[in-house]
Scaffold this motif. Structure first.
Motif, PDB file in Angstrom:
ATOM      1  N   GLU A 167       0.759  -1.069   0.390  1.00 23.83           N
ATOM      2  CA  GLU A 167      -0.284   0.122  -0.179  1.00 23.83           C
ATOM      3  C   GLU A 167       0.868   0.919   0.279  1.00 23.83           C
ATOM      4  O   GLU A 167       0.840   2.363  -0.394  1.00 23.83           O
ATOM      5  CB  GLU A 167      -0.819   0.287   1.166  1.00 23.83           C
ATOM      6  N   THR A 168       2.102   1.306   0.822  1.00 22.38           N
ATOM      7  CA  THR A 168       3.189   1.980   0.536  1.00 22.38           C
ATOM      8  C   THR A 168       4.370   1.663   0.329  1.00 22.38           C
ATOM      9  O   THR A 168       4.917   2.917  -0.178  1.00 22.38           O
ATOM     10  CB  THR A 168       2.986   2.840   2.026  1.00 22.38           C
ATOM     11  N   HIS A 169       4.440   0.901  -0.578  1.00 22.21           N
ATOM     12  CA  HIS A 169       5.798   0.317  -0.967  1.00 22.21           C
ATOM     13  C   HIS A 169       5.335  -0.622  -1.987  1.00 22.21           C
ATOM     14  O   HIS A 169       4.868  -0.849  -2.710  1.00 22.21           O
ATOM     15  CB  HIS A 169       6.776  -0.648   0.198  1.00 22.21           C
ATOM     16  N   HIS A 170       6.522  -0.629  -3.108  1.00 21.47           N
ATOM     17  CA  HIS A 170       7.114  -1.595  -3.912  1.00 21.47           C
ATOM     18  C   HIS A 170       7.240  -2.778  -3.922  1.00 21.47           C
ATOM     19  O   HIS A 170       8.449  -2.587  -3.763  1.00 21.47           O
ATOM     20  CB  HIS A 170       6.834  -1.025  -5.407  1.00 21.47           C
ATOM     21  N   TYR A 171       6.369  -4.219  -4.002  1.00 21.49           N
ATOM     22  CA  TYR A 171       6.508  -5.069  -3.601  1.00 21.49           C
ATOM     23  C   TYR A 171       6.995  -5.719  -5.270  1.00 21.49           C
ATOM     24  O   TYR A 171       5.541  -6.005  -6.080  1.00 21.49           O
ATOM     25  CB  TYR A 171       5.860  -6.110  -2.541  1.00 21.49           C
ATOM     26  N   GLY A 172       8.551  -5.657  -5.430  1.00 19.09           N
ATOM     27  CA  GLY A 172       8.330  -6.196  -6.851  1.00 19.09           C
ATOM     28  C   GLY A 172       9.433  -5.833  -7.807  1.00 19.09           C
ATOM     29  O   GLY A 172       9.671  -5.856  -8.594  1.00 19.09           O
ATOM     30  N   ILE A 173      10.169  -4.275  -7.069  1.00 15.30           N
ATOM     31  CA  ILE A 173      10.782  -3.306  -7.301  1.00 15.30           C
ATOM     32  C   ILE A 173      12.657  -3.832  -7.957  1.00 15.30           C
ATOM     33  O   ILE A 173      12.780  -2.995  -9.187  1.00 15.30           O
ATOM     34  CB  ILE A 173      11.445  -1.973  -6.330  1.00 15.30           C
ATOM     35  N   LEU A 174      12.455  -5.180  -7.197  1.00 17.27           N
ATOM     36  CA  LEU A 174      13.674  -5.500  -8.064  1.00 17.27           C
ATOM     37  C   LEU A 174      13.704  -6.142  -9.052  1.00 17.27           C
ATOM     38  O   LEU A 174      14.597  -6.366  -9.868  1.00 17.27           O
ATOM     39  CB  LEU A 174      14.384  -6.230  -6.810  1.00 17.27           C
ATOM     40  N   SER A 175      12.562  -6.920  -8.781  1.00 17.77           N
ATOM     41  CA  SER A 175      12.403  -8.490  -9.836  1.00 17.77           C
ATOM     42  C   SER A 175      11.617  -7.931 -10.690  1.00 17.77           C
ATOM     43  O   SER A 175      11.050  -8.141 -12.384  1.00 17.77           O
ATOM     44  CB  SER A 175      11.855  -9.423  -9.979  1.00 17.77           C
ATOM     45  N   GLY A 176      10.532  -6.245 -10.384  1.00 16.05           N
ATOM     46  CA  GLY A 176       9.739  -6.323 -11.648  1.00 16.05           C
ATOM     47  C   GLY A 176       8.727  -6.360 -11.943  1.00 16.05           C
ATOM     48  O   GLY A 176       7.269  -6.664 -13.036  1.00 16.05           O
ATOM     49  N   ARG A 177       8.673  -7.020 -11.031  1.00 16.26           N
ATOM     50  CA  ARG A 177       6.881  -7.839 -10.847  1.00 16.26           C
ATOM     51  C   ARG A 177       5.897  -7.377  -9.977  1.00 16.26           C
ATOM     52  O   ARG A 177       5.891  -6.011  -9.569  1.00 16.26           O
ATOM     53  CB  ARG A 177       6.877  -9.888 -10.371  1.00 16.26           C
ATOM     54  N   ASN A 178       4.676  -7.476 -10.568  1.00 14.55           N
ATOM     55  CA  ASN A 178       3.409  -6.598  -9.869  1.00 14.55           C
ATOM     56  C   ASN A 178       3.074  -7.580  -9.471  1.00 14.55           C
ATOM     57  O   ASN A 178       2.073  -8.498  -9.076  1.00 14.55           O
ATOM     58  CB  ASN A 178       3.060  -6.234 -11.614  1.00 14.55           C
ATOM     59  N   ILE A 179       2.284  -7.086  -8.319  1.00 11.48           N
ATOM     60  CA  ILE A 179       1.601  -7.600  -7.101  1.00 11.48           C
ATOM     61  C   ILE A 179       0.164  -8.433  -7.138  1.00 11.48           C
ATOM     62  O   ILE A 179      -0.021  -9.804  -7.022  1.00 11.48           O
ATOM     63  CB  ILE A 179       1.515  -6.744  -6.038  1.00 11.48           C
ATOM     64  N   ASP A 180      -0.531  -7.521  -8.204  1.00  8.31           N
ATOM     65  CA  ASP A 180      -1.778  -7.537  -8.668  1.00  8.31           C
ATOM     66  C   ASP A 180      -1.443  -8.550  -9.481  1.00  8.31           C
ATOM     67  O   ASP A 180      -1.828  -9.946  -9.686  1.00  8.31           O
ATOM     68  CB  ASP A 180      -2.455  -7.286  -9.569  1.00  8.31           C
ATOM     69  N   ASP A 181      -0.522  -8.990 -10.990  1.00 10.82           N
ATOM     70  CA  ASP A 181      -0.272 -10.350 -11.467  1.00 10.82           C
ATOM     71  C   ASP A 181       0.592 -11.638 -10.519  1.00 10.82           C
ATOM     72  O   ASP A 181      -0.340 -12.695 -10.743  1.00 10.82           O
ATOM     73  CB  ASP A 181       0.484  -9.956 -12.151  1.00 10.82           C
ATOM     74  N   MET A 182       0.392 -11.075  -9.838  1.00 11.64           N
ATOM     75  CA  MET A 182       1.052 -12.329  -8.525  1.00 11.64           C
ATOM     76  C   MET A 182       0.337 -13.313  -8.081  1.00 11.64           C
ATOM     77  O   MET A 182       0.375 -14.662  -8.031  1.00 11.64           O
ATOM     78  CB  MET A 182       2.344 -12.242  -7.858  1.00 11.64           C
TER      79      MET A 182
END
Length: 493
Positions: A167-182
């Motif tokens: 909600e406040t950060h970007h989980y996937g910032i290193l690997s280029g993954r999108n949380i919704d896609d995951m």
């Protein structure tokens, strides 16, 4: 004046996907953390490539007069190393199979790891912490993440709340993954029911009765999650914000992604300026795998006791082979490739030995300073060892021309070429061959095979006392015989 003042390094940052100018947080000082091995088996050749790659980086930074604190951990905690936080503890499994204490397993394979890297002429890290030595630090980090509202406790286990973090950060910032896609692509798996969502990962796991390695915590007797140890040890020895974090390409997700999340959830800011990843090693064009038999161990290369290679190769030749490829490229290991590397290695060493035969002249016909800077330019361009090696062979060509009196150098320029060649070959590439030479290896193999023949004759003559004596004396020398349907083979421990 330190050398780094005159050289500008550009390195590939996995976080941005671009080459960036390297600017350490504290001028003249570099903090670098590299994920070390999980010590439950003999070290894999692919892992060796990763550690050789970061040894090259460590060596070059030191060569430029940086003060480097290089931290590389030993994973000895006996946790689950699976993306879903389920599965079997590999150290515990090995301990049960071999009827050993887990720490006996850890000690055995830590010693093997150190021995192999020493044979490869790797420098030891500045600090080599163990995961079991930092359980308290890991528990304290979990407490902070819970206090910050980004982790939750279920049945004695603690999980990181990925969706709330995102909600406040970007989980996937290193690997280029999108949380919704995951989330859309994640199948609900058995054993994940206590998690809020499948992407959440364990910070602490309650130990099942059969789990051998366990520690007390505020939540349960259990063990830390896979990703937590590196967060604890990197920040303890390098601070909450440091320069370089490295590891194999396979660690980018989820391991390093989770490290970033844990650090930000704990401290509120990103931990690392430059993320670096070394690529994989294949064997004969295929992924290395023990299950398929497409695998070779470092000692099998050094002894020649394998089915993949035509002869034994020294650790220095194997190291040279690996450095002929850029650390970010996939490298294929094969008999033909290492044979070619051996020829190149020998040419390089012969040229270095022959510089004493060159007599200085009054004038120079070669531009040595331009050549010297080309060696630095190669390493400044994301530690490009193959281009450096190509430039060193240009130096070999110069040496051969000088020996044949087709070119000339002044005494000062001759000293420069000798100093530069030695610095990059030995100090930076780390190719000093302090190991058994190929000739010595072949002689050892011949002697052992002769003793195997003598033992076979003794057994045929029912002289079992002599047969056992040969076997036992070889064991005391670290040479293990193995009798099979296709004859007797040996391995050097």
């Amino acid at each position: 004046m330190p050398l780094y003042k005159n050289q500008t390094i550009k390195l590939y940052n996995s976080l941005s996907g671009e080459k960036e100018v390297f600017r350490p947080i504290h001028e003249g000082n570099v903090g670098m953390y590299v994920c070390g091995p999980t010590v439950y088996n003999l070290v894999h050749l692919g892992n060796c490539r990763t550690f050789i790659s970061f040894d090259l980086i460590f060596r070059y930074l030191k060569h430029l007069d940086y003060k480097v604190r290089y931290v590389r951990n030993i994973t000895d905690v006996g946790h689950i190393v699976d993306d879903e936080d389920e599965g079997e503890d590999k150290i515990g499994k090995k301990a049960r199979l071999e009827q050993l204490e887990p720490m006996e397993v850890v000690q055995r394979y830590t010693v093997d790891f150190h021995q192999i890297l020493e044979l490869f002429n790797n420098l030891p890290p500045s600090i080599e912490p163990t995961a079991t030595g930092h359980i308290i630090e890991q528990i304290e980090i979990i407490k902070k993440i819970i206090d910050n509202g980004l982790a939750y406790v279920v049945n004695g286990s603690v999980y990181f709340d990925v969706l709330k973090y995102n909600e406040t950060h970007h989980y996937g910032i290193l690997s280029g993954r999108n949380i919704d896609d995951m989330l859309a692509n994640t199948r609900e798996l058995a054993g994940q029911s206590e998690k809020k969502n499948p992407q959440d990962f364990a910070l602490w796991k309650k130990a099942e009765p059969e789990h051998i390695m366990r520690w007390p915590s505020p939540w349960s007797d259990g063990f830390p999650g896979w990703h937590l140890e590196c967060t604890a040890m990197s920040t303890k020895y390098l601070g909450n914000h440091f320069d370089i974090h490295g590891g194999g390409m396979d660690l980018k997700f989820p391991h390093h992604e989770c490290e970033i999340a844990q650090n930000e959830a704990c401290t509120g800011h990103t931990p690392v300026n430059y993320w670096m990843h070394a690529n994989m090693l294949t064997l004969n064009g295929k992924k290395m795998s023990k299950s398929t038999g497409n695998n070779i161990l470092p000692r099998e290369i050094f002894t020649g006791n394998n089915a993949a290679l035509s002869k034994a190769f020294s650790p220095a030749v194997a190291r040279f082979f690996m450095l002929q490829a850029h650390y970010r490229s996939i490298l294929d290991f094969s008999n033909d490739a290492i044979l070619a590397a051996e020829k190149g290695f020998n040419r390089l060493m012969e040229a270095l030995e022959s510089t004493a035969e060159i007599n200085p002249a009054k004038t120079s016909t070669l531009n040595i300073e331009t050549w010297k800077q080309s060696c630095y330019d190669a390493m400044n361009d994301d530690f490009n060892s193959p281009i450096l090696i190509a430039n060193l062979f240009e130096g070999v060509r110069y040496i051969n021309l000088l020996k044949e009196s087709k070119e000339t150098l002044t005494a000062e320029d001759l000293k420069t070429i000798e100093k530069t060649m030695n610095a990059f070959v030995f100090d930076v590439l780390g190719l000093a061959d302090k190991n058994i030479s190929n000739d010595q290896t072949e002689k050892l193999e011949g002697i052992v095979n002769m003793l195997i023949t003598m033992r076979n004759e003794a057994r045929a003559n029912k002289d079992f006392a002599l047969s056992d004596q040969i076997r036992d004396q070889l064991i005391t020398l670290g040479i293990q015989l193995k009798d099979g349907k296709d004859g007797t083979t040996f391995s050097v421990n």
